[in-house]
Write an enzyme that holds these catalytic residues in place. Structure first.
Site, PDB file in Angstrom:
ATOM      1  N   ASN A  73      39.374  43.199  26.763  1.00 25.60           N
ATOM      2  CA  ASN A  73      40.208  42.093  27.257  1.00 25.60           C
ATOM      3  C   ASN A  73      39.495  40.746  27.186  1.00 25.60           C
ATOM      4  O   ASN A  73      40.144  39.713  27.069  1.00 25.60           O
ATOM      5  CB  ASN A  73      40.618  42.407  28.704  1.00 25.60           C
ATOM      6  N   TYR A 122      41.321  30.969  17.182  1.00 26.55           N
ATOM      7  CA  TYR A 122      41.844  31.955  18.153  1.00 26.55           C
ATOM      8  C   TYR A 122      42.881  32.872  17.486  1.00 26.55           C
ATOM      9  O   TYR A 122      42.833  34.097  17.628  1.00 26.55           O
ATOM     10  CB  TYR A 122      42.454  31.185  19.328  1.00 26.55           C
ATOM     11  N   ARG A 151      37.961  37.550  36.168  1.00 24.26           N
ATOM     12  CA  ARG A 151      39.126  36.769  36.626  1.00 24.26           C
ATOM     13  C   ARG A 151      40.330  37.101  35.742  1.00 24.26           C
ATOM     14  O   ARG A 151      40.225  37.897  34.810  1.00 24.26           O
ATOM     15  CB  ARG A 151      38.832  35.268  36.581  1.00 24.26           C
ATOM     16  N   ALA A 185      43.213  33.553  14.322  1.00 25.80           N
ATOM     17  CA  ALA A 185      42.542  34.430  13.346  1.00 25.80           C
ATOM     18  C   ALA A 185      41.852  35.591  14.062  1.00 25.80           C
ATOM     19  O   ALA A 185      41.891  36.734  13.596  1.00 25.80           O
ATOM     20  CB  ALA A 185      41.529  33.624  12.533  1.00 25.80           C
ATOM     21  N   ILE A 193      50.678  33.727  29.986  1.00 23.95           N
ATOM     22  CA  ILE A 193      50.372  34.348  31.284  1.00 23.95           C
ATOM     23  C   ILE A 193      49.629  33.312  32.130  1.00 23.95           C
ATOM     24  O   ILE A 193      48.730  32.636  31.618  1.00 23.95           O
ATOM     25  CB  ILE A 193      49.465  35.596  31.090  1.00 23.95           C
ATOM     26  N   ALA A 224      36.521  41.155  33.304  1.00 26.53           N
ATOM     27  CA  ALA A 224      37.098  41.538  34.603  1.00 26.53           C
ATOM     28  C   ALA A 224      36.796  40.520  35.702  1.00 26.53           C
ATOM     29  O   ALA A 224      37.184  40.726  36.853  1.00 26.53           O
ATOM     30  CB  ALA A 224      36.582  42.921  35.010  1.00 26.53           C
ATOM     31  N   SER A 244      47.264  38.602  21.279  1.00 27.65           N
ATOM     32  CA  SER A 244      48.072  37.457  21.713  1.00 27.65           C
ATOM     33  C   SER A 244      49.226  37.311  20.736  1.00 27.65           C
ATOM     34  O   SER A 244      49.071  37.610  19.539  1.00 27.65           O
ATOM     35  CB  SER A 244      47.246  36.170  21.694  1.00 27.65           C
TER      36      SER A 244
HETATM   37  P1  NAP Z   1      40.456  33.977  31.494  1.00 29.45           P
HETATM   38  O1  NAP Z   1      41.080  33.838  32.820  1.00 29.45           O
HETATM   39  O2  NAP Z   1      39.825  32.788  30.846  1.00 29.45           O
HETATM   40  O3  NAP Z   1      39.385  35.170  31.580  1.00 29.45           O
HETATM   41  C1  NAP Z   1      38.611  35.512  30.458  1.00 29.45           C
HETATM   42  C2  NAP Z   1      37.692  36.653  30.827  1.00 29.45           C
HETATM   43  O4  NAP Z   1      36.878  36.979  29.687  1.00 29.45           O
HETATM   44  C3  NAP Z   1      36.764  36.302  31.955  1.00 29.45           C
HETATM   45  O5  NAP Z   1      36.620  37.405  32.820  1.00 29.45           O
HETATM   46  C4  NAP Z   1      35.447  36.013  31.252  1.00 29.45           C
HETATM   47  O6  NAP Z   1      34.362  36.314  32.102  1.00 29.45           O
HETATM   48  C5  NAP Z   1      35.514  37.020  30.095  1.00 29.45           C
HETATM   49  N1  NAP Z   1      34.653  36.674  28.991  1.00 29.45           N
HETATM   50  C6  NAP Z   1      34.744  35.600  28.175  1.00 29.45           C
HETATM   51  N2  NAP Z   1      33.753  35.614  27.277  1.00 29.45           N
HETATM   52  C7  NAP Z   1      33.013  36.729  27.526  1.00 29.45           C
HETATM   53  C8  NAP Z   1      31.859  37.291  26.935  1.00 29.45           C
HETATM   54  N3  NAP Z   1      31.245  36.712  25.894  1.00 29.45           N
HETATM   55  N4  NAP Z   1      31.374  38.446  27.429  1.00 29.45           N
HETATM   56  C9  NAP Z   1      31.978  39.048  28.482  1.00 29.45           C
HETATM   57  N5  NAP Z   1      33.091  38.559  29.080  1.00 29.45           N
HETATM   58  C10 NAP Z   1      33.580  37.407  28.607  1.00 29.45           C
HETATM   59  O7  NAP Z   1      41.482  34.533  30.408  1.00 29.45           O
HETATM   60  P2  NAP Z   1      42.802  35.437  30.576  1.00 29.45           P
HETATM   61  O8  NAP Z   1      43.963  34.527  30.488  1.00 29.45           O
HETATM   62  O9  NAP Z   1      42.659  36.383  31.690  1.00 29.45           O
HETATM   63  O10 NAP Z   1      42.737  36.212  29.175  1.00 29.45           O
HETATM   64  C11 NAP Z   1      42.343  37.564  29.043  1.00 29.45           C
HETATM   65  C12 NAP Z   1      42.676  38.014  27.623  1.00 29.45           C
HETATM   66  O11 NAP Z   1      44.078  37.854  27.388  1.00 29.45           O
HETATM   67  C13 NAP Z   1      41.959  37.212  26.539  1.00 29.45           C
HETATM   68  O12 NAP Z   1      41.580  38.052  25.491  1.00 29.45           O
HETATM   69  C14 NAP Z   1      43.032  36.248  26.076  1.00 29.45           C
HETATM   70  O13 NAP Z   1      42.818  35.828  24.743  1.00 29.45           O
HETATM   71  C15 NAP Z   1      44.280  37.103  26.205  1.00 29.45           C
HETATM   72  N6  NAP Z   1      45.517  36.336  26.314  1.00 29.45           N
HETATM   73  C16 NAP Z   1      45.764  35.521  27.396  1.00 29.45           C
HETATM   74  C17 NAP Z   1      46.959  34.798  27.445  1.00 29.45           C
HETATM   75  C18 NAP Z   1      47.305  33.902  28.587  1.00 29.45           C
HETATM   76  O14 NAP Z   1      48.369  33.260  28.513  1.00 29.45           O
HETATM   77  N7  NAP Z   1      46.500  33.805  29.630  1.00 29.45           N
HETATM   78  C19 NAP Z   1      47.875  34.916  26.402  1.00 29.45           C
HETATM   79  C20 NAP Z   1      47.594  35.736  25.322  1.00 29.45           C
HETATM   80  C21 NAP Z   1      46.415  36.457  25.299  1.00 29.45           C
HETATM   81  P3  NAP Z   1      32.988  35.506  32.180  1.00 29.45           P
HETATM   82  O15 NAP Z   1      33.267  34.075  31.862  1.00 29.45           O
HETATM   83  O16 NAP Z   1      32.546  35.766  33.568  1.00 29.45           O
HETATM   84  O17 NAP Z   1      32.107  36.166  31.177  1.00 29.45           O
END
Ligand code: NAP
Length: 258
Positions: free
Chosen positions: A90, A155, A16, A157, A188, A14, A142
């Site tokens: 998430n 990723y 970002r 997998a 996104i 949450a 995803s």
């Molecule tokens: P992002 O902006 O990089 O944010 C990732 C979030 O995950 C951050 O809040 C980060 O917080 C948290 N996080 C990462 N590792 C963590 C851990 N070990 N423990 C707790 N929190 C953790 O990514 P996003 O684009 O919002 O993606 C969110 C989800 O959507 C992900 O699962 C991603 O695979 C999926 N997704 C995104 C896209 C896209 O195009 N953006 C497409 C398909 C799927 P901290 O670093 O503060 O821990």
């Protein structure tokens, strides 16, 4: 708008991007939201912002790949709030490399956060949800988990595994009033995708029939629906929110539309 009035929801990742907006939208829909991530400043200020705007939120710093810490967080939330209605898995990371160059550490990091983290979360969450005979688990996967992507074997997998995990657990808990669904975002606009080169972005965009990059709000609204009482009949489903990207992936001829 679908209501989450009096619901208790945990949103991981949450700090970002998509998770932050899911937390904001769920709070606006009436839920008490527990914001989870590793970056304390970011989730504290998100919870403060939600509370200042008349919503209800708290935060817990947690690395979700630490199974014990994530399980404790869920147990404590259910105890303090009296129940747990919604878990949004998430949080996710990428560590891209071609398979021949991929280090075991890159494989382990991505699988431990994206897949094993969700395993720990779901396992802990279904207990209080079973007690309540009601619950919603939503896992953010995803489209790459459905198609594969060069340079993202780890990723893809992790996300394909999360889809299989969700479908299995959906069948295990269906009679207990708990639904388990996935949302598979396409591209996104967040920090995760900002890293891509302009050339790769251009290539991706040409393959999206709606020619549109999604927003975190697109995902949050889909999550709101799946978390609502109205989505009671939907479980074991993988909802693509991708502007048509993979429905016509192999057939789409960008030139034909010009
Ligand atoms: P992002 O902006 O990089 O944010 C990732 C979030 O995950 C951050 O809040 C980060 O917080 C948290 N996080 C990462 N590792 C963590 C851990 N070990 N423990 C707790 N929190 C953790 O990514 P996003 O684009 O919002 O993606 C969110 C989800 O959507 C992900 O699962 C991603 O695979 C999926 N997704 C995104 C896209 C896209 O195009 N953006 C497409 C398909 C799927 P901290 O670093 O503060 O821990």
């Amino acid at each position: 708008m679908f209501s989450l009035s009096d619901k208790v929801a945990i949103v991981t990742g949450a700090s970002r991007g998509i998770g932050k907006v899911i937390a904001q939208v769920f709070a606006m829909a009436g839920a008490h939201v527990v914001c989870v991530a590793r970056s304390e400043d970011a989730i504290k200020s998100l919870a403060d912002e939600i509370n200042a705007n008349g919503g209800s939120a708290s935060y817990v710093v947690c690395d979700i790949s630490d199974g014990e810490a994530f399980t404790t967080l869920i147990k404590d939330t259910a105890k303090e709030q009296g129940k747990l209605d919604v878990l949004i898995n998430n949080a996710g990371v990428t560590q891209d490399n071609l398979l021949m160059r991929m280090k075991e550490e890159q494989w382990d990091t991505v699988l431990n956060i994206n897949l094993k983290g969700a395993f720990h979360g779901m396992k802990a969450a279904i207990r209080p949800m079973m007690k309540n005979r009601c619950g919603r688990i939503i896992n953010i996967t995803s489209i790459v988990g459905l198609t594969g992507n060069p340079g993202q074997a780890n990723y893809a997998a992790s996300k394909a595994g999360l889809i299989g995990l969700s479908q299995s657990v959906a069948k295990e808990v269906a009679t207990r009033g708990i639904t388990v669904n996935c949302i598979a975002p396409g591209w996104i606009g967040t920090d995760m995708t900002d890293e891509l080169s302009d050339e790769v972005k251009e290539q991706f965009l040409r393959r999206i029939p709606a020619s549109r990059i999604g927003t975190p709000e697109d995902i949050a609204h889909a999550a709101l629906f799946l978390a609502s009482d109205e989505a009671e009949m939907i479980t074991g489903f993988d909802l693509r929110v991708d502007a048509g990207a993979i429905s016509r992936y192999w057939l789409w001829d960008p030139g034909a539309a010009e």
